[in-house]
Design an enzyme around this catalytic site. Structure first.
Site, short mmCIF file in Angstrom:
data_model
loop_
_atom_site.label_atom_id
_atom_site.label_comp_id
_atom_site.label_asym_id
_atom_site.label_seq_id
_atom_site.Cartn_x
_atom_site.Cartn_y
_atom_site.Cartn_z
N ASP A 29 0.83 -1.21 0.00
CA ASP A 29 0.00 0.00 0.00
C ASP A 29 0.86 1.26 0.00
OD1 ASP A 29 -2.47 1.28 -0.14
OD2 ASP A 29 -2.72 1.39 2.02
N ILE A 30 1.88 1.28 -0.85
CA ILE A 30 2.71 2.48 -0.98
C ILE A 30 1.92 3.54 -1.73
CG2 ILE A 30 4.81 3.44 -2.06
CD1 ILE A 30 5.38 1.74 0.42
#
Length: 181
Positions: A29-30
């Site tokens: 979830d960058i």
């Protein structure tokens, strides 16, 4: 200075991602809101709530998309995950930092993906013509829709960003007009 500042920040994130990958962890979830910048310009990666073990990657049920849709690598939509997914997400984040525009409009993206297509955003220099060509090359390679054409590790991305910051030749090659088409 602006371009180097963005590249330096992304280089630090790529280096931290490589450390996480070396420890067997995928972030998954960058995105900009998970990168915390302090008053000294140091960046930290936050929210490992969706992280998984490299050994467990890809075993989530097909159809369960993990992460924020705009930053999810195309192969994640089919249930395939590896460290290149985090590289893709960082590439999209770098695109947005450099162009100051969203990579995709969320509503259009969801509609396009339901039709089975992967939309192509405009090249970064179409939005910011003053962007250095090497930085655009790095961004385009990091967010390539084909995992094999992408940086194969966060370390490779980090190295090219470091080279850019040091005014050294980058290792990535620019895509030709034919390849882009």
């Amino acid at each position: 200075a602006y371009w180097r500042s963005i590249a330096r920040t992304a280089q630090r994130v790529a280096s931290a991602l490589q450390y996480a990958h070396d420890q067997g962890t995928l972030h998954r979830d960058i995105k900009p809101s998970n990168l915390l910048l302090d008053s000294h310009g140091e960046v930290s990666i936050a929210d490992f709530g969706l992280a998984t073990s490299v050994d467990q990657a890809g075993i989530s049920r097909s159809g369960n998309v993990v992460g924020t849709l705009r930053y999810v690598a195309p192969e994640q939509l089919a249930g395939a995950e590896d460290n290149r997914c985090d590289v893709y997400s960082l590439g999209v984040t770098l695109y947005e930092l450099a162009t100051l525009h969203p990579f995709y409009d969320e509503a259009k993206l969801a509609h396009t993906l339901t039709r089975g297509a992967v939309p192509k955003p405009p090249r970064p220099t179409a939005i910011r013509p003053d962007m250095p060509p090497d930085l655009e090359t790095i961004i385009v390679k990091a967010m390539d829709v084909e995992p094999a054409a992408r940086y194969q590790s966060a370390a490779e991305l980090s190295e090219d960003l470091r080279r850019f910051c040091e005014d050294r030749p980058i290792l990535a090659k620019r895509t030709t007009a034919f390849e882009h088409f």
